[in-house]
Motif scaffolding. Structure first.
Motif, PDB file in Angstrom:
ATOM      1  N   THR A 376      -5.165  -3.950 -51.232  1.00 30.64           N
ATOM      2  CA  THR A 376      -5.757  -4.966 -50.368  1.00 30.64           C
ATOM      3  C   THR A 376      -5.173  -6.342 -50.634  1.00 30.64           C
ATOM      4  O   THR A 376      -4.603  -6.601 -51.678  1.00 30.64           O
ATOM      5  N   HIS A 451     -11.721  -3.831 -41.779  1.00 25.98           N
ATOM      6  CA  HIS A 451     -12.179  -2.460 -42.012  1.00 25.98           C
ATOM      7  C   HIS A 451     -13.624  -2.309 -41.540  1.00 25.98           C
ATOM      8  O   HIS A 451     -14.419  -3.230 -41.639  1.00 25.98           O
ATOM      9  N   TYR A 452     -13.971  -1.126 -41.033  1.00 24.13           N
ATOM     10  CA  TYR A 452     -15.299  -0.914 -40.456  1.00 24.13           C
ATOM     11  C   TYR A 452     -16.429  -0.808 -41.484  1.00 24.13           C
ATOM     12  O   TYR A 452     -17.604  -0.817 -41.134  1.00 24.13           O
ATOM     13  N   SER A 459      -9.816  -6.352 -45.063  1.00 18.66           N
ATOM     14  CA  SER A 459      -8.923  -5.945 -43.979  1.00 18.66           C
ATOM     15  C   SER A 459      -8.224  -4.647 -44.382  1.00 18.66           C
ATOM     16  O   SER A 459      -8.326  -4.191 -45.522  1.00 18.66           O
ATOM     17  N   LEU A 460      -7.514  -4.057 -43.444  1.00 17.31           N
ATOM     18  CA  LEU A 460      -6.863  -2.766 -43.681  1.00 17.31           C
ATOM     19  C   LEU A 460      -5.708  -2.881 -44.671  1.00 17.31           C
ATOM     20  O   LEU A 460      -5.014  -3.902 -44.714  1.00 17.31           O
ATOM     21  N   GLU A 464      -3.518   2.355 -44.537  1.00 16.61           N
ATOM     22  CA  GLU A 464      -4.438   2.570 -43.420  1.00 16.61           C
ATOM     23  C   GLU A 464      -3.775   2.201 -42.097  1.00 16.61           C
ATOM     24  O   GLU A 464      -3.910   2.926 -41.102  1.00 16.61           O
TER      25      GLU A 464
END
Length: 510
Positions: A376, A451-452, A459-460, A464
């Protein structure tokens, strides 16, 4: 290279998405006829990724053990050591990628010589793939700069990029070519004139542009709409060439123009891509990857402080959500941080992949046993709360919030926040839907690619994003994390390219 194989010439290759997919396409009896002979890429980092993948493919093609490649992915040996252990494979991989980053328009002598040599020694079918950068098409016609006395074509490198693509068609005379570009190519205008019809004419008759003689003509087909007259394919709407990737098993709303050029002497009519039964969601594509925490970008970073910050945010966010939504919806969400997370994870999780079996077979390498490029970035503390809000909002509403949905206390200090200009300043990738377009902008700040999961609040990662672009898990991206994001964002989804490869096989071996 055996004559039965299909020689692939890959231009503007990026990290190799189009070449990866095409070369993975197989015949009905399980053979892989495509062999990439040359991949041209000007970016140093993308070129390094491209060469590593060429090395891997060469090992597989020659049925050599992959142990050392996996050792490299596990960090047990360096990339230099890997290449040193397989000198012949390394030589072949480096030769495929021209022993360094090269650029059409600047390194023509070397590139053209290699293409001529490949074409001379290969007697079988040939396929050209790739697409000039989108700026090149603003100069596709020869008449558009008439009246501009200050314009000097020789000084505009974009002009050469476009012409060089046509030049390679004339050099190689491929059986098939595949050209990919952004959807903006359909509506781009020069001097008020839409240029796409001229682009089609140039590609149908490349020799008339380059002034080479005895150059075959090409029929240009859509991959998604059947031509009314296959012998002379014409389409009523330019949008017929637009491929919506989410309709073909890609977990992403990537809309790209892809043209299929078929040499005039080939009488077989290409099939179109087959629509997938069910569209693939973000959660299906990435939920089995290990959980991660985000980092801090403006202060000392450690897990304890991150957990404390997200815990405080969770209490604040719960109060906000209860005001905005009903109490039951707000209380149903777990917003507290997952404990003990790191910012980088290489160990596989114990989660079972939720994607369709066909995609699972595409992504998952049972011999890999490591997660690559899964790290990340850091974020500002204030943005962590906004990320958590976006993820929580999406869990309730199944959509990403616009700026107008944000409570005032979460609004960033941007003068134009309320104007609607940056309505999507923060965008979460909704779990039960396919992703928005993965672009190179993901390398900037991550705000468009939240990100969900509010408990991860981030964040992704590159991996991903690579999953959303359908790169196999054993595909390693070289360079810094920022370089990796750019490469992934600029790529063609390999899983889509594989489907195109199957159509090409049926054209060449009907």
């Amino acid at each position: 290279m055996e004559n039965g194989e299909i020689l692939v010439i890959d231009l503007f290759a990026g990290p190799g998405g189009l070449g990866e997919g095409i070369s993975a396409a197989q015949t009905s009896d399980g053979k892989s006829p495509f062999q990439i002979g040359i991949s041209v890429e000007k970016d140093f980092h993308a070129h390094k990724t491209l060469t590593t993948r060429a090395f891997f493919r060469s090992l597989k093609t020659k049925s050599q053990p992959l142990d050392n490649y996996y050792n490299y992915l596990h960090g047990k040996i360096t990339r230099d050591k890997l290449f040193e252990l397989h000198p012949d494979i390394a030589t072949e991989a480096n030769q495929e990628t021209l022993n360094g980053a090269k650029e059409l328009g600047k390194d023509n002598k070397l590139i053209h010589k290699r293409i001529k040599d490949l074409v001379k020694e290969h007697k079988g079918p040939k396929v050209l793939i790739g697409g000039p950068p989108c700026q090149a098409y603003s100069l596709a016609g020869r008449s558009r700069n008439a009246g501009n006395k200050s314009y000097v074509a020789e000084e505009d490198t974009r002009h050469f990029l476009y012409k060089e693509y046509l030049e390679v068609i004339c050099l190689a005379k491929p059986d098939i070519f595949v050209m990919e570009n952004v959807r903006g190519i359909l509506t781009a205008k020069v001097n008020g004139q839409v240029m796409f019809p001229q682009i089609l004419e140039d590609l149908r008759s490349p020799g008339s542009v380059t002034k080479h003689k005895k150059i075959p003509k090409y029929k240009i087909y859509s991959l998604v709409v059947d031509a009314e007259n296959p012998e002379d394919p014409q389409y009523k709407d330019s949008a017929d060439f637009l491929i919506r990737c989410e309709q073909y098993g890609i977990p992403q709303a990537r809309h790209r123009v892809i043209l299929l050029g078929v040499r005039e002497d080939i009488k077989t009519t290409p099939e179109t891509l087959k629509l997938c039964d069910h569209q693939v969601s973000v959660e299906q594509a990435i939920s089995d990857l290990p959980n991660l925490r985000s980092g801090f970008s403006k202060q000392k970073d450690n897990a304890k402080d991150w957990e404390t910050a997200v815990t405080k945010n969770a209490a604040k966010l719960k109060r906000i959500l209860k005001k905005q939504f009903d109490q039951e919806s707000a209380n149903s969400l777990n917003l507290k941080p997952k404990i003990g997370l790191s910012r980088i994870e290489t160990a596989l999780s114990d989660k079972t992949p939720a994607m369709p079996e066909s995609l699972k077979a595409w992504y998952i390498d049972p011999n890999l046993n490591v997660v690559l490029n899964h790290e990340t970035r850091g974020h500002m503390v204030d943005d962590l709360l906004r990320y958590a809000y976006c993820a929580a909002y999406a869990q309730i509403e199944s959509s990403s919030p616009k700026s107008r949905h944000f409570p005032k206390e979460l609004a960033p200090a941007h003068a134009n926040w309320d104007t609607g200009t940056h309505a999507d300043r923060f965008r979460v990738q909704v779990a039960n839907k396919y992703a928005t377009t993965v672009t190179s902008h993901i390398s900037k700040d991550g705000h468009y690619f939240v990100h969900y999961d509010p408990q991860q609040c981030r964040s992704l990662s590159v991996r991903e994003a690579a999953r959303l672009q359908t790169f196999p898990d054993n595909y390693i991206f070289e360079g810094t994390r920022t370089n990796q994001y750019v490469q992934v964002g600029n790529a063609v989804p390999p899983y889509l390219a594989q489907q195109i490869g199957k159509i090409i096989i049926q054209l060449i071996f009907p």
